[in-house]
Design a protein around this motif. Structure first.
Motif, PDB file in Angstrom:
ATOM      1  N   ILE A 225       0.911  -1.256  -0.024  1.00  0.00           N
ATOM      2  CA  ILE A 225      -0.023   0.003   0.079  1.00  0.00           C
ATOM      3  C   ILE A 225       0.853   1.286  -0.043  1.00  0.00           C
ATOM      4  O   ILE A 225       0.582   2.178  -0.570  1.00  0.00           O
ATOM      5  CB  ILE A 225      -1.047   0.000   1.108  1.00  0.00           C
ATOM      6  N   GLU A 226       1.822   1.301   0.688  1.00  0.00           N
ATOM      7  CA  GLU A 226       2.967   2.279   1.013  1.00  0.00           C
ATOM      8  C   GLU A 226       3.302   2.516  -0.541  1.00  0.00           C
ATOM      9  O   GLU A 226       3.883   3.489  -0.946  1.00  0.00           O
ATOM     10  CB  GLU A 226       3.845   2.178   2.171  1.00  0.00           C
ATOM     11  N   ALA A 227       3.776   1.485  -1.284  1.00  0.00           N
ATOM     12  CA  ALA A 227       4.739   1.533  -2.588  1.00  0.00           C
ATOM     13  C   ALA A 227       3.760   2.323  -3.608  1.00  0.00           C
ATOM     14  O   ALA A 227       4.485   2.926  -4.700  1.00  0.00           O
ATOM     15  CB  ALA A 227       4.881   0.175  -2.901  1.00  0.00           C
ATOM     16  N   VAL A 228       2.310   2.347  -3.407  1.00  0.00           N
ATOM     17  CA  VAL A 228       1.626   3.096  -4.289  1.00  0.00           C
ATOM     18  C   VAL A 228       0.877   4.307  -3.739  1.00  0.00           C
ATOM     19  O   VAL A 228      -0.083   4.899  -4.001  1.00  0.00           O
ATOM     20  CB  VAL A 228       0.454   2.075  -4.913  1.00  0.00           C
ATOM     21  N   ASP A 229       1.631   4.612  -2.502  1.00  0.00           N
ATOM     22  CA  ASP A 229       0.760   5.878  -1.578  1.00  0.00           C
ATOM     23  C   ASP A 229      -0.747   5.801  -1.365  1.00  0.00           C
ATOM     24  O   ASP A 229      -1.376   6.531  -1.695  1.00  0.00           O
ATOM     25  CB  ASP A 229       1.303   7.241  -2.342  1.00  0.00           C
ATOM     26  N   GLY A 230      -1.102   4.402  -1.106  1.00  0.00           N
ATOM     27  CA  GLY A 230      -2.478   4.088  -1.221  1.00  0.00           C
ATOM     28  C   GLY A 230      -3.469   4.716  -0.006  1.00  0.00           C
ATOM     29  O   GLY A 230      -2.927   4.752   1.063  1.00  0.00           O
ATOM     30  N   ILE A 231      -4.501   5.244  -0.220  1.00  0.00           N
ATOM     31  CA  ILE A 231      -5.281   5.651   0.948  1.00  0.00           C
ATOM     32  C   ILE A 231      -6.681   4.910   0.889  1.00  0.00           C
ATOM     33  O   ILE A 231      -7.349   5.062  -0.572  1.00  0.00           O
ATOM     34  CB  ILE A 231      -5.573   7.141   0.809  1.00  0.00           C
ATOM     35  N   GLY A 232      -7.050   4.312   1.704  1.00  0.00           N
ATOM     36  CA  GLY A 232      -8.468   3.550   1.558  1.00  0.00           C
ATOM     37  C   GLY A 232      -8.206   2.016   2.033  1.00  0.00           C
ATOM     38  O   GLY A 232      -7.100   1.770   2.737  1.00  0.00           O
ATOM     39  N   LEU A 233      -9.217   1.076   1.432  1.00  0.00           N
ATOM     40  CA  LEU A 233      -8.803  -0.300   1.982  1.00  0.00           C
ATOM     41  C   LEU A 233      -8.801  -1.014   0.826  1.00  0.00           C
ATOM     42  O   LEU A 233      -8.989  -0.692  -0.220  1.00  0.00           O
ATOM     43  CB  LEU A 233     -10.291  -0.774   2.611  1.00  0.00           C
ATOM     44  N   PHE A 234      -7.564  -2.075   0.974  1.00  0.00           N
ATOM     45  CA  PHE A 234      -6.777  -2.597  -0.115  1.00  0.00           C
ATOM     46  C   PHE A 234      -6.943  -4.218   0.204  1.00  0.00           C
ATOM     47  O   PHE A 234      -6.708  -4.571   1.392  1.00  0.00           O
ATOM     48  CB  PHE A 234      -5.502  -1.822  -0.561  1.00  0.00           C
ATOM     49  N   GLY A 235      -7.249  -5.020  -0.867  1.00  0.00           N
ATOM     50  CA  GLY A 235      -6.869  -6.287  -0.729  1.00  0.00           C
ATOM     51  C   GLY A 235      -5.894  -6.849  -1.154  1.00  0.00           C
ATOM     52  O   GLY A 235      -5.632  -6.480  -2.648  1.00  0.00           O
ATOM     53  N   ILE A 236      -4.937  -7.503  -0.633  1.00  0.00           N
ATOM     54  CA  ILE A 236      -3.677  -7.850  -1.230  1.00  0.00           C
ATOM     55  C   ILE A 236      -3.596  -9.729  -1.240  1.00  0.00           C
ATOM     56  O   ILE A 236      -3.969 -10.057  -0.186  1.00  0.00           O
ATOM     57  CB  ILE A 236      -2.595  -7.450  -0.264  1.00  0.00           C
ATOM     58  N   GLU A 237      -3.639 -10.089  -2.554  1.00  0.00           N
ATOM     59  CA  GLU A 237      -3.649 -11.545  -2.589  1.00  0.00           C
ATOM     60  C   GLU A 237      -2.143 -11.888  -2.675  1.00  0.00           C
ATOM     61  O   GLU A 237      -1.256 -11.570  -3.307  1.00  0.00           O
ATOM     62  CB  GLU A 237      -4.121 -11.676  -3.833  1.00  0.00           C
ATOM     63  N   LEU A 238      -1.925 -13.077  -2.185  1.00  0.00           N
ATOM     64  CA  LEU A 238      -0.606 -13.611  -1.785  1.00  0.00           C
ATOM     65  C   LEU A 238      -0.440 -15.106  -2.243  1.00  0.00           C
ATOM     66  O   LEU A 238      -1.380 -15.708  -2.071  1.00  0.00           O
ATOM     67  CB  LEU A 238      -0.135 -13.448  -0.444  1.00  0.00           C
ATOM     68  N   PHE A 239       0.669 -15.592  -2.699  1.00  0.00           N
ATOM     69  CA  PHE A 239       0.914 -17.000  -2.790  1.00  0.00           C
ATOM     70  C   PHE A 239       1.863 -17.194  -1.761  1.00  0.00           C
ATOM     71  O   PHE A 239       2.760 -16.694  -1.386  1.00  0.00           O
ATOM     72  CB  PHE A 239       1.729 -17.113  -3.983  1.00  0.00           C
ATOM     73  N   HIS A 240       1.628 -18.436  -1.216  1.00  0.00           N
ATOM     74  CA  HIS A 240       2.611 -19.330   0.025  1.00  0.00           C
ATOM     75  C   HIS A 240       2.920 -20.554  -0.682  1.00  0.00           C
ATOM     76  O   HIS A 240       2.295 -21.072  -1.200  1.00  0.00           O
ATOM     77  CB  HIS A 240       1.499 -19.394   1.046  1.00  0.00           C
ATOM     78  N   THR A 241       4.268 -20.559  -0.947  1.00  0.00           N
ATOM     79  CA  THR A 241       4.947 -21.844  -1.397  1.00  0.00           C
ATOM     80  C   THR A 241       5.115 -22.786  -0.206  1.00  0.00           C
ATOM     81  O   THR A 241       5.460 -22.400   0.896  1.00  0.00           O
ATOM     82  CB  THR A 241       6.227 -21.284  -2.125  1.00  0.00           C
ATOM     83  N   LYS A 242       5.537 -24.078  -0.597  1.00  0.00           N
ATOM     84  CA  LYS A 242       5.933 -24.820   0.287  1.00  0.00           C
ATOM     85  C   LYS A 242       7.074 -24.752   0.865  1.00  0.00           C
ATOM     86  O   LYS A 242       7.069 -25.331   2.179  1.00  0.00           O
ATOM     87  CB  LYS A 242       6.009 -26.326  -0.625  1.00  0.00           C
ATOM     88  N   ASP A 243       8.201 -24.128   0.516  1.00  0.00           N
ATOM     89  CA  ASP A 243       9.296 -23.768   1.106  1.00  0.00           C
ATOM     90  C   ASP A 243       9.047 -22.375   2.005  1.00  0.00           C
ATOM     91  O   ASP A 243      10.151 -21.856   2.246  1.00  0.00           O
ATOM     92  CB  ASP A 243      10.567 -23.725  -0.001  1.00  0.00           C
ATOM     93  N   GLY A 244       7.797 -22.062   2.363  1.00  0.00           N
ATOM     94  CA  GLY A 244       7.660 -20.858   3.212  1.00  0.00           C
ATOM     95  C   GLY A 244       7.916 -19.727   2.594  1.00  0.00           C
ATOM     96  O   GLY A 244       7.836 -18.559   3.498  1.00  0.00           O
ATOM     97  N   ARG A 245       7.905 -19.459   1.346  1.00  0.00           N
ATOM     98  CA  ARG A 245       7.974 -18.054   0.796  1.00  0.00           C
ATOM     99  C   ARG A 245       6.712 -17.523   0.684  1.00  0.00           C
ATOM    100  O   ARG A 245       5.640 -18.228   0.492  1.00  0.00           O
ATOM    101  CB  ARG A 245       8.661 -18.087  -0.518  1.00  0.00           C
ATOM    102  N   ILE A 246       6.606 -16.166   0.829  1.00  0.00           N
ATOM    103  CA  ILE A 246       5.206 -15.372   0.568  1.00  0.00           C
ATOM    104  C   ILE A 246       5.394 -14.401  -0.536  1.00  0.00           C
ATOM    105  O   ILE A 246       6.499 -13.414  -0.281  1.00  0.00           O
ATOM    106  CB  ILE A 246       4.697 -14.776   2.026  1.00  0.00           C
ATOM    107  N   LEU A 247       4.877 -14.379  -1.512  1.00  0.00           N
ATOM    108  CA  LEU A 247       4.904 -13.662  -2.584  1.00  0.00           C
ATOM    109  C   LEU A 247       3.729 -12.826  -3.054  1.00  0.00           C
ATOM    110  O   LEU A 247       2.869 -13.410  -2.855  1.00  0.00           O
ATOM    111  CB  LEU A 247       5.314 -14.546  -4.016  1.00  0.00           C
TER     112      LEU A 247
END
Ligand code: ADP
Length: 365
Positions: A225-247
């Protein structure tokens, strides 16, 4: 649902939509009919409003900046939206902020894309840069032959992404107020339909996600959100991998389906939080009201007219503590999001089981 939340806080709400029978028109009598990219319609809306927000991102940030120049406040701002509405630009914004995500490049030619795919490894994901939703605009190519077959005729409007072999998909709702303060909701697991592209159910908190991973997911949400200087509510979708990475997968600049559970299961619903953040009000607590919560989407089973009345009665009889939300869309379509069921439980798994019982009862003939 944002209009409901705004009205409860005493605001008058005007809607802009091409369809006079859109769900929001059942909430407020103040309505401007028109396309969200039509400058005249936008201008008419702006005449009625001090603050403008949006429920989908198929807008033209440049048109919105003209309204801003006329002194109207738009949240998220046209500048923020210009970094989000194009999925390739969105990825670049996150990459520049050091947020982990899949490699992504615009589509130039079959040869160049095949070369990239060989470098990253097949499969690769082709994505429409604008206007995709619920997996429309996402194509997977598992081989050079499939790449050729899936190659879009308007390829200039697409990008190609590295395929992430995730073990599950997570999501986080987060709000950022006009003063820069943030509030983050629990990290949830979002389970997709069998075809893999549409959210089917959501569990909060994501079952079995450790404390460190939870904090990492929340921190990615805030940084995005800070990267786009967002104001408001945002939904952030993430991938979780077997080796514990979150992208990061993608960000929606608005309340999001994977945050619908907050309506009945958190101290402050995502819709109220959105209104609070864009109106300069103090953000509300985001805590869950019990050990777990679940949301099950009511996806249309066929095309045509459909009455929800008996389904609602059946679901509430089967699970009296469930909360049914029916959006009042004028037509159902197979797979279309028509409503959802929210349930609180002692754990996310227990809540999910109960939500599925209510949903099953809803559709039973
Ligand atoms: P939409 O905006 O249409 O929902 P998404 O970018 O969220 O599009 O993609 C829809 C689904 O496709 C995701 O939820 C995920 O299951 C899958 N997907 C998208 N991008 C990737 C990727 N890079 N690697 C693996 N699967 C992906």
């Amino acid at each position: 649902m944002s209009a409901h939340a705004a009205q409860r806080l005493g605001f008058k709400v005007t809607i802009l939509d091409p369809d006079p029978e859109c769900p929001a028109s059942q909430v407020t009598p103040f309505f401007v009919q028109g396309q969200h990219i039509d400058p005249d319609a936008l201008y008419q809306l702006a005449r009625h409003c001090d603050i403008i927000t949006l429920e989908h991102e198929w807008v033209d940030p440049e048109q919105l900046s003209i309204i801003e120049e006329k002194g109207r406040e738009i949240y998220p701002s046209s500048k923020t939206l210009s970094l989000i509405v194009d999925k390739y630009i969105q990825r670049q914004s996150f990459c520049a902020a050091g947020i982990p995500g899949p490699e992504c490049e615009p589509l130039y030619s079959v040869e160049k894309t095949t070369e990239l795919a060989r470098q990253w490894g097949f499969p690769v994901v082709l994505k429409a840069r604008h206007g995709g939703y619920d997996g429309y605009g996402v194509r997977i190519a598992r081989s050079p032959e499939e790449l050729l077959r899936e190659w879009p005729s308007d390829f200039q409007n697409w990008c190609v992404e590295e395929f992430i072999d995730f073990d599950r998909e997570l999501a986080v709702m987060a709000a950022r107020g006009r003063d820069g303060k943030t509030a983050v909701y629990p990290v949830v697991e979002s389970i997709q339909t069998i075809d893999g592209h549409r959210c089917d159910t959501v569990c909060a908190p994501a079952p079995g996600l450790g404390e460190e991973e939870t904090e990492r997911a929340k921190s990615i949400a805030i940084r995005a959100i800070e990267a786009v200087d967002g104001i408001g509510l945002f939904g952030i979708e993430l991938f979780h991998t077997k080796d514990g990475r979150i992208l990061i997968n993608e960000m929606a600049p608005r309340p999001h389906n994977s945050g619908h559970y907050t309506m009945d299961c958190c101290v402050t619903s995502q819709f109220e939080q959105h209104i609070r953040s864009i109106c300069g009000l103090r953000l509300g607590p985001t805590d869950l009201l019990s050990g777990g919560a679940a949301m099950a989407n009511l996806l249309g089973s066929k095309t045509g007219d459909f009455s929800s009345t008996s389904g609602v009665a059946r679901a509430l009889t089967a699970v009296p503590q469930s909360h049914i939300h029916w959006y009042g869309k004028s037509k159902t379509r197979k797979g279309r999001k028509m409503g959802h069921v929210n349930v609180l439980g002692s754990s996310p798994d227990e809540a999910l089981k109960t939500a599925l019982i209510a949903r099953e009862a809803f559709w039973r003939e």
